[in-house]
Scaffold this active site. Sequence first.
Site, short mmCIF file in Angstrom:
data_model
loop_
_atom_site.label_atom_id
_atom_site.label_comp_id
_atom_site.label_asym_id
_atom_site.label_seq_id
_atom_site.Cartn_x
_atom_site.Cartn_y
_atom_site.Cartn_z
N ASN A 7 0.88 -1.39 -0.22
CA ASN A 7 0.04 0.16 0.16
C ASN A 7 1.05 1.47 0.13
OD1 ASN A 7 -1.91 2.39 0.77
ND2 ASN A 7 -2.97 1.04 2.00
N HIS A 10 0.72 6.29 2.23
CA HIS A 10 1.87 7.02 2.67
C HIS A 10 2.63 8.17 1.69
CE1 HIS A 10 -0.13 6.33 6.42
NE2 HIS A 10 -0.03 4.22 6.40
N ARG A 18 3.20 18.76 1.69
CA ARG A 18 3.99 19.96 0.95
C ARG A 18 3.46 20.50 -0.78
NH1 ARG A 18 8.47 21.35 3.07
NH2 ARG A 18 9.28 22.60 0.80
N HIS A 43 -5.67 3.06 -1.20
CA HIS A 43 -7.27 3.82 -0.98
C HIS A 43 -7.38 5.52 -1.50
CE1 HIS A 43 -10.16 4.19 2.33
NE2 HIS A 43 -10.69 4.59 1.23
N ARG A 45 -9.74 8.71 -1.03
CA ARG A 45 -10.19 8.17 -0.90
C ARG A 45 -11.41 9.64 -0.56
NH1 ARG A 45 -8.72 6.79 5.29
NH2 ARG A 45 -10.78 7.86 5.54
N ARG A 49 -7.07 12.99 1.13
CA ARG A 49 -5.96 13.44 1.72
C ARG A 49 -5.05 12.41 1.04
NH1 ARG A 49 -7.21 9.78 6.98
NH2 ARG A 49 -9.55 10.65 6.70
N HIS A 50 -4.80 11.83 0.54
CA HIS A 50 -3.22 11.25 0.31
C HIS A 50 -3.38 10.68 -1.53
CE1 HIS A 50 -5.51 7.77 1.38
NE2 HIS A 50 -4.31 7.84 2.91
N GLU A 70 -8.84 0.92 -2.76
CA GLU A 70 -9.59 0.48 -1.65
C GLU A 70 -10.76 1.67 -2.11
OE1 GLU A 70 -7.11 1.19 1.17
OE2 GLU A 70 -6.10 -1.28 1.43
N THR A 100 -6.77 6.73 9.74
CA THR A 100 -6.83 5.20 8.93
C THR A 100 -8.06 4.72 9.16
OG1 THR A 100 -6.11 3.92 8.49
CG2 THR A 100 -5.79 3.93 10.91
N THR A 101 -8.89 3.35 8.36
CA THR A 101 -9.46 3.00 8.46
C THR A 101 -9.99 1.98 9.46
OG1 THR A 101 -8.51 2.35 5.41
CG2 THR A 101 -10.91 0.94 6.84
N GLU A 151 -11.50 -9.46 2.23
CA GLU A 151 -9.81 -9.52 3.32
C GLU A 151 -10.48 -9.03 4.78
OE1 GLU A 151 -7.11 -6.09 1.52
OE2 GLU A 151 -6.49 -5.78 3.70
N HIS A 191 -4.30 -4.83 7.32
CA HIS A 191 -4.07 -3.86 8.70
C HIS A 191 -3.82 -4.04 9.55
CE1 HIS A 191 -5.39 -0.16 10.02
NE2 HIS A 191 -6.55 0.60 8.74
N GLY A 192 -2.15 -3.07 9.72
CA GLY A 192 -1.32 -3.00 11.28
C GLY A 192 -0.16 -4.15 11.09
N HIS A 214 1.67 0.76 5.72
CA HIS A 214 2.52 1.89 6.51
C HIS A 214 3.90 1.38 7.72
CE1 HIS A 214 2.99 4.13 11.25
NE2 HIS A 214 2.06 4.98 10.36
N1 PXP Z 1 -5.75 -2.59 4.13
C1 PXP Z 1 -6.93 -2.11 4.14
C2 PXP Z 1 -8.26 -2.27 3.46
C3 PXP Z 1 -6.42 -0.72 4.95
O1 PXP Z 1 -7.51 0.04 4.34
C4 PXP Z 1 -5.41 -0.62 5.00
C5 PXP Z 1 -5.03 0.51 5.40
O2 PXP Z 1 -4.85 1.54 4.20
C6 PXP Z 1 -3.89 -1.81 4.60
C7 PXP Z 1 -4.60 -2.86 4.66
C8 PXP Z 1 -2.54 -1.06 5.21
O3 PXP Z 1 -2.82 -1.32 6.49
P1 PXP Z 1 -1.08 -0.84 7.21
O4 PXP Z 1 -1.15 0.43 6.95
O5 PXP Z 1 -0.83 -0.63 8.65
O6 PXP Z 1 -0.15 -1.90 6.30
#
Ligand code: PXP
Length: 245
Positions: A7, A10, A18, A43, A45, A49-50, A70, A100-101, A151, A191-192, A214
């Site tokens: 992903n 970021h 900036r 993603h 959004r 925002r990004h 996403e 974040t989500t 997912e 996620h995470g 992330h």
């Molecule tokens: N999967 C989904 C559905 C998400 O929304 C995100 C965050 O955008 C991720 C995975 C990736 O999560 P992380 O940035 O914590 O690795």
Amino acid sequence: MARLCVNVDHVATVRQARRAREPDPVEAAKICEKSGAAGITIHLREDRRHIQHSDLERLRETVTTFLNLEMAATDEMVRIALEQRPDQVTLVPENREEITTEGGLDAIGQEAAIRRVVERLQEAGIPVSLFVDPTREQIEASARTGARLVELHTGRYCNAPEGPERDQELKSLVVESARAQELGLIVNAGHGLHYDNVVPVAAIGGMNELNIGHTIISRAIMVGLELAVREMIDLIDEGNSLSPL
Ligand code: PXP
């Protein structure tokens, strides 16, 4: 066998801080692909925002592996997905105020609305994944929408302290992954996830794809910073021995 989709949101977050041109998520995606990633996840959004719409357009032209978009299940986003044709859409919940989500999609409460979005996208040939918490009810509702994939939200597993609590969260992922596969769903997760907690999730039987952002971008800053500083010092040293004009 679990494969990695990186992903790159970021990268765009740093750029948008900036409103500059760098760092470019498209260039980052190329490096991820060159380094063996099986796909790129972004993603788009509602608040942009990004990742921007133009990033999606450019990534659709340049990603040669697999592009996972996403998005929220809104008419605007469905229209964009039908235009841009990512290789997969992952439907996620979206709240304006969230960092974040947060939770998974409510596939139970919004079953009919999700089914309509799934039908529109899948009839157009775009497979849909639903980002849901690893519970029996959410998995069964996901299967009823006709989505090809789910997912599994790994946030609770990642946030749990090491020990019985984390083991329990891992068990939920294992059990619900098996249930989803029995119902004919392909299983992704994310996620995470971090370098120190990814292995047990990759080990879950039949795991198809892990979406990780992330921690990879964070680590890239740390392992890449040394070279970035050295290159700048070299240029400044070069300037120190020259006159400007
Ligand atoms: N999967 C989904 C559905 C998400 O929304 C995100 C965050 O955008 C991720 C995975 C990736 O999560 P992380 O940035 O914590 O690795």
